[in-house]
Design a protein around this motif. Structure first.
Motif, PDB file in Angstrom:
ATOM      1  N   GLU A 126       7.811  24.757 -23.530  1.00  0.00           N
ATOM      2  CA  GLU A 126       9.052  25.040 -24.280  1.00  0.00           C
ATOM      3  C   GLU A 126       8.761  25.168 -25.778  1.00  0.00           C
ATOM      4  OE1 GLU A 126      12.591  23.036 -21.605  1.00  0.00           O
ATOM      5  OE2 GLU A 126      11.076  21.695 -22.442  1.00  0.00           O
ATOM      6  N   VAL A 127       7.852  24.333 -26.276  1.00  0.00           N
ATOM      7  CA  VAL A 127       7.472  24.459 -27.687  1.00  0.00           C
ATOM      8  C   VAL A 127       6.791  25.807 -27.916  1.00  0.00           C
ATOM      9  CG1 VAL A 127       5.998  23.509 -29.517  1.00  0.00           C
ATOM     10  CG2 VAL A 127       7.291  21.959 -28.034  1.00  0.00           C
ATOM     11  N   ALA A 128       5.920  26.175 -26.973  1.00  0.00           N
ATOM     12  CA  ALA A 128       5.192  27.447 -27.131  1.00  0.00           C
ATOM     13  C   ALA A 128       6.164  28.620 -27.172  1.00  0.00           C
ATOM     14  CB  ALA A 128       4.180  27.605 -26.003  1.00  0.00           C
ATOM     15  N   SER A 129       7.243  28.568 -26.381  1.00  0.00           N
ATOM     16  CA  SER A 129       8.150  29.737 -26.418  1.00  0.00           C
ATOM     17  C   SER A 129       8.941  29.765 -27.714  1.00  0.00           C
ATOM     18  CB  SER A 129       9.041  29.826 -25.171  1.00  0.00           C
ATOM     19  OG  SER A 129       9.807  28.681 -25.062  1.00  0.00           O
ATOM     20  N   ALA A 130       9.227  28.609 -28.319  1.00  0.00           N
ATOM     21  CA  ALA A 130       9.875  28.617 -29.635  1.00  0.00           C
ATOM     22  C   ALA A 130       8.933  29.213 -30.685  1.00  0.00           C
ATOM     23  CB  ALA A 130      10.274  27.191 -30.025  1.00  0.00           C
ATOM     24  N   ILE A 131       7.651  28.866 -30.574  1.00  0.00           N
ATOM     25  CA  ILE A 131       6.672  29.392 -31.543  1.00  0.00           C
ATOM     26  C   ILE A 131       6.547  30.913 -31.393  1.00  0.00           C
ATOM     27  CG2 ILE A 131       4.241  29.338 -32.261  1.00  0.00           C
ATOM     28  CD1 ILE A 131       4.222  26.342 -31.373  1.00  0.00           C
ATOM     29  N   THR A 132       6.584  31.384 -30.152  1.00  0.00           N
ATOM     30  CA  THR A 132       6.512  32.845 -29.931  1.00  0.00           C
ATOM     31  C   THR A 132       7.706  33.535 -30.590  1.00  0.00           C
ATOM     32  OG1 THR A 132       5.390  32.473 -27.853  1.00  0.00           O
ATOM     33  CG2 THR A 132       6.394  34.643 -28.142  1.00  0.00           C
ATOM     34  N   ALA A 133       8.897  32.967 -30.427  1.00  0.00           N
ATOM     35  CA  ALA A 133      10.093  33.567 -31.047  1.00  0.00           C
ATOM     36  C   ALA A 133       9.949  33.581 -32.568  1.00  0.00           C
ATOM     37  CB  ALA A 133      11.341  32.773 -30.640  1.00  0.00           C
ATOM     38  N   ALA A 134       9.446  32.478 -33.109  1.00  0.00           N
ATOM     39  CA  ALA A 134       9.306  32.390 -34.569  1.00  0.00           C
ATOM     40  C   ALA A 134       8.236  33.360 -35.078  1.00  0.00           C
ATOM     41  CB  ALA A 134       8.944  30.955 -34.960  1.00  0.00           C
ATOM     42  N   LYS A 135       7.195  33.539 -34.276  1.00  0.00           N
ATOM     43  CA  LYS A 135       6.123  34.464 -34.683  1.00  0.00           C
ATOM     44  C   LYS A 135       6.632  35.902 -34.723  1.00  0.00           C
ATOM     45  CE  LYS A 135       1.323  35.544 -33.767  1.00  0.00           C
ATOM     46  NZ  LYS A 135       0.233  35.544 -32.805  1.00  0.00           N
ATOM     47  N   THR A 136       7.447  36.250 -33.739  1.00  0.00           N
ATOM     48  CA  THR A 136       8.022  37.604 -33.716  1.00  0.00           C
ATOM     49  C   THR A 136       8.958  37.790 -34.911  1.00  0.00           C
ATOM     50  OG1 THR A 136       7.912  37.521 -31.331  1.00  0.00           O
ATOM     51  CG2 THR A 136       9.330  39.229 -32.273  1.00  0.00           C
ATOM     52  N   ALA A 137       9.805  36.775 -35.158  1.00  0.00           N
ATOM     53  CA  ALA A 137      10.760  36.896 -36.266  1.00  0.00           C
ATOM     54  C   ALA A 137      10.051  37.002 -37.615  1.00  0.00           C
ATOM     55  CB  ALA A 137      11.695  35.681 -36.258  1.00  0.00           C
ATOM     56  N   PHE A 138       8.859  36.409 -37.710  1.00  0.00           N
ATOM     57  CA  PHE A 138       8.123  36.436 -38.983  1.00  0.00           C
ATOM     58  C   PHE A 138       7.805  37.871 -39.416  1.00  0.00           C
ATOM     59  CE2 PHE A 138       4.072  36.372 -41.360  1.00  0.00           C
ATOM     60  CZ  PHE A 138       4.480  35.636 -42.463  1.00  0.00           C
ATOM     61  N   GLN A 139       7.572  38.741 -38.436  1.00  0.00           N
ATOM     62  CA  GLN A 139       7.200  40.125 -38.778  1.00  0.00           C
ATOM     63  C   GLN A 139       8.249  40.767 -39.679  1.00  0.00           C
ATOM     64  OE1 GLN A 139       4.215  41.126 -37.965  1.00  0.00           O
ATOM     65  NE2 GLN A 139       3.963  39.231 -36.818  1.00  0.00           N
ATOM     66  N   THR A 140       9.517  40.527 -39.376  1.00  0.00           N
ATOM     67  CA  THR A 140      10.565  41.167 -40.184  1.00  0.00           C
ATOM     68  C   THR A 140      11.044  40.266 -41.326  1.00  0.00           C
ATOM     69  OG1 THR A 140      12.016  40.484 -38.401  1.00  0.00           O
ATOM     70  CG2 THR A 140      11.499  42.810 -38.521  1.00  0.00           C
ATOM     71  N   TRP A 141      11.169  38.957 -41.040  1.00  0.00           N
ATOM     72  CA  TRP A 141      11.725  38.058 -42.078  1.00  0.00           C
ATOM     73  C   TRP A 141      10.831  38.025 -43.317  1.00  0.00           C
ATOM     74  CZ3 TRP A 141      16.017  36.190 -43.686  1.00  0.00           C
ATOM     75  CH2 TRP A 141      16.059  35.054 -44.513  1.00  0.00           C
ATOM     76  N   SER A 142       9.513  38.061 -43.108  1.00  0.00           N
ATOM     77  CA  SER A 142       8.614  37.990 -44.267  1.00  0.00           C
ATOM     78  C   SER A 142       8.721  39.245 -45.131  1.00  0.00           C
ATOM     79  CB  SER A 142       7.169  37.778 -43.801  1.00  0.00           C
ATOM     80  OG  SER A 142       6.801  38.807 -42.910  1.00  0.00           O
ATOM     81  N   GLN A 143       9.291  40.320 -44.559  1.00  0.00           N
ATOM     82  CA  GLN A 143       9.444  41.562 -45.326  1.00  0.00           C
ATOM     83  C   GLN A 143      10.829  41.696 -45.960  1.00  0.00           C
ATOM     84  OE1 GLN A 143       6.677  43.246 -45.897  1.00  0.00           O
ATOM     85  NE2 GLN A 143       5.761  41.676 -44.587  1.00  0.00           N
ATOM     86  N   VAL A 144      11.746  40.810 -45.620  1.00  0.00           N
ATOM     87  CA  VAL A 144      13.065  40.829 -46.276  1.00  0.00           C
ATOM     88  C   VAL A 144      12.846  40.456 -47.744  1.00  0.00           C
ATOM     89  CG1 VAL A 144      15.299  39.619 -46.354  1.00  0.00           C
ATOM     90  CG2 VAL A 144      14.288  40.245 -44.148  1.00  0.00           C
ATOM     91  N   THR A 145      13.574  41.083 -48.651  1.00  0.00           N
ATOM     92  CA  THR A 145      13.328  40.789 -50.070  1.00  0.00           C
ATOM     93  C   THR A 145      13.709  39.331 -50.369  1.00  0.00           C
ATOM     94  OG1 THR A 145      15.550  41.448 -50.692  1.00  0.00           O
ATOM     95  CG2 THR A 145      13.849  43.155 -50.775  1.00  0.00           C
ATOM     96  N   PRO A 146      13.002  38.696 -51.282  1.00  0.00           N
ATOM     97  CA  PRO A 146      13.353  37.316 -51.651  1.00  0.00           C
ATOM     98  C   PRO A 146      14.823  37.189 -52.048  1.00  0.00           C
ATOM     99  CG  PRO A 146      11.237  37.889 -52.591  1.00  0.00           C
ATOM    100  CD  PRO A 146      11.774  39.148 -51.961  1.00  0.00           C
TER     101      PRO A 146
END
Ligand code: NAD
Length: 499
Positions: A41-61
């Motif tokens: 269950e922890v691993a699937s949360a990490i997978t979701a967060a890893k996917t979200a990082f692709q776009t969130w890190s590119q959102v402007t500050p």
């Protein structure tokens, strides 16, 4: 009955195989069950967060900050509900719960300044036609693990800055009081935070170990007791992660003979007994210098007997219950140990009885006098409403005791002597120091952290250290050669130096 599961990718999940009961400490009754996440269950949360990082890190500050501005407004709108969730599971009085929310929101306000905070450095012309600059970039998926005693404020020390910097986050609240973090997850979604940026996994050691060892977790922020903080630091570091792990405390007030005793005693009462002593910055020891000890006890006694102890939900209480039946038993044992060690129990809070709340985990304020540094009630963190007075002859003796103690979270000197205060600030081996201020918790735009075995890792929490912790620095050196003029430059085989 509550059924608290996990919050992953913007959704509440199914119940886990293992669960644990959540209690209302004021009544001793079960409020419901919290799921304890498995490794998968922890691993699937990490997978979701890893996917979200692709776009969130590119959102402007700026746009990341705007989500936090909305989140702050939503927390303010729902402050009563959030405070009630804290009180029902932690036990602290409602006004104290609101105070914790305010201190947490100050970190959100700080994180709203992220466009400014992320700015790097720039030097023009470090060499002929060469410019150099640095940028601060997000790490990836980062995790936070929180203690029971500040279920809102401590998570807010972590996630607002982490996500403002462009990271995605996995929060592991205390399994004893998880509801307020689950509610904040919903408020973050309402504020416009994309799914997967903030996730919550509830659980115990199994969930924590999964976070500490997973290769996609880049950094771990932890707050809790010292043995676990040390374990978190060594385990997560060994798995290549950045770690800040804040541990336990035994905070001393150094009371000089020239102190304004009324002011000191008023400050001490709140610092020792507020939140039933379950604060990492609580004062648990007073070092009474010279002949001030007797006067101190005389002034404390009426204030202690006037303390209003009861359910945190009841208005105008000063002190609520302890977190659990086990913790109550542990603190009561310490009182017994103190008596056996030879300390004088001046006030015994063990026979307290709260009508209508006979099954609650209450302990009245306890006061020990003539405690010595050899006693375990001096050396160990009790984390309850138990104050110890140690009598010392001189300021130098008091300072030496603080500096020899294994913990170094907070301390305070109460005096009217500027020279003594100045000497204390300079020489005391403690991370956070108050001068006539009993609980010197730094504001959000400074950083919070202790010394010695109260913190493992180089960086403190929130403030400038928070931004440093959740970003990695990149240094860029660039030149734009003029095509014709520079094309005949020979290769260089020596260490490049700027001309
Ligand atoms: P704790 O160490 O028992 O638990 C903290 C977190 O660690 C929880 O989320 C818990 O689930 C997890 N945990 C517990 N045992 C574990 C294990 N064996 N392996 C992996 N994870 C584990 O602390 P607590 O009782 O929740 O909180 C009280 C302690 O926190 C006190 O010692 C207090 O001083 C400290 N604290 C320190 C600060 C600070 O800033 N230094 C602030 C608040 C609380």
């Amino acid at each position: 009955m509550l059924n608290i599961n996990h919050y992953v990718n913007g959704q509440h999940t199914q119940t886990s195989q293992r669960t644990q009961t959540i209690y209302d400490p004021a009544t001793g009754e079960a409020r419901g069950q919290v799921s304890l996440a498995s490794q998968d269950e922890v691993a699937s949360a990490i997978t979701a967060a890893k996917t979200a990082f692709q776009t969130w890190s590119q959102v402007t500050p700026l746009n990341r900050a705007r989500v936090l501005f909305k989140f702050k407004a939503l927390v303010e709108q729902h402050v009563d509900k959030l405070a009630e969730l804290i009180t029902l599971e932690h036990g602290k009085v409602l006004d104290d719960a609101k105070g914790e929310i305010t201190r947490g929101l100050e970190v959100v306000e700080f994180a709203c300044g992220i466009p400014h905070l992320l700015k790097g450095e720039h030097t023009q012309q470090v060499g002929g036609g060469v410019d150099a600059w640095s940028v601060n970039q997000a790490l990836g998926v980062v995790a936070g693990i929180a203690p029971f005693n500040f279920p809102v404020m401590v998570p807010m020390w972590m996630f607002p800055i982490a996500i403002a910097c462009g990271n995605t986050f996995i929060m592991k609240p205390s399994e004893k009081d998880p509801s307020s973090v689950m509610f904040m997850a919903e408020l973050l979604k309402q504020a416009g935070l994309p799914d997967g940026v903030f996730n919550v996994v509830n659980g115990d050691k199994e969930a924590v170990d999964a976070l500490l060892t997973h290769p996609d977790i880049k950094a771990v922020s932890f707050v809790g007791s010292t043995p676990i903080a040390e374990y978190i630091y060594t385990t997560a570091s060994a798995h290549g992660k950045r770690v800040q792990a804040l541990g336990g405390a035994k905070n001393h007030m150094l009371l000089m003979p020239d102190a304004d005793l009324d002011q000191a005693v008023n400050a001490l009462m709140g610092a020792a007994y507020g939140s039933a002593g379950e604060r990492c910055m609580a004062i648990s020891v007073v070092l009474a210098v010279g002949d001030i000890g007797d006067k101190l006890v005389d002034k404390l006694l009426p204030q202690i007997s006037a303390l209003k102890v009861g359910s945190g939900i009841t208005p105008e209480m000063d002190m609520g219950p302890l977190i659990s039946a086990q913790h109550l038993a542990k603190v009561r044992d310490y009182v017994e140990v103190g008596i056996n060690e030879g300390a004088k129990l001046v006030v015994d809070g063990r026979d307290i009885s709260i009508s209508d709340h006979q099954q609650g985990y209450f302990l009245g304020a306890c006061l020990f006098d003539h405690v010595t540094p050899q006693m375990s009630i001096y050396q160990q963190e009790i984390f309850g409403p138990v104050l110890a007075i140690v009598r010392v002859d001189t300021y130098a003796e008091a300072l030496a005791l603080i500096n020899q103690h294994e913990f170094g979270n907070g301390t305070a000197i109460f005096t009217q002597n500027g020279q003594a205060a100045r000497h204390f600030c300079h020489h005391v081996e403690v991370g956070m120091v108050g001068v006539n201020v009993p609980i010197p918790v730094p504001m959000a735009f400074h950083s919070f952290g202790g010394w010695k075995r109260s913190l493992f890792g180089p960086l403190h929490m929130h403030g400038p250290d928070g931004v440093r912790f959740y970003t990695k620095r990149k240094a860029i050196t660039a030149r734009w050669p003029q095509a014709k003029a520079d094309s005949n430059e020979p290769s260089a085989f020596i260490m490049p130096t700027m001309k």
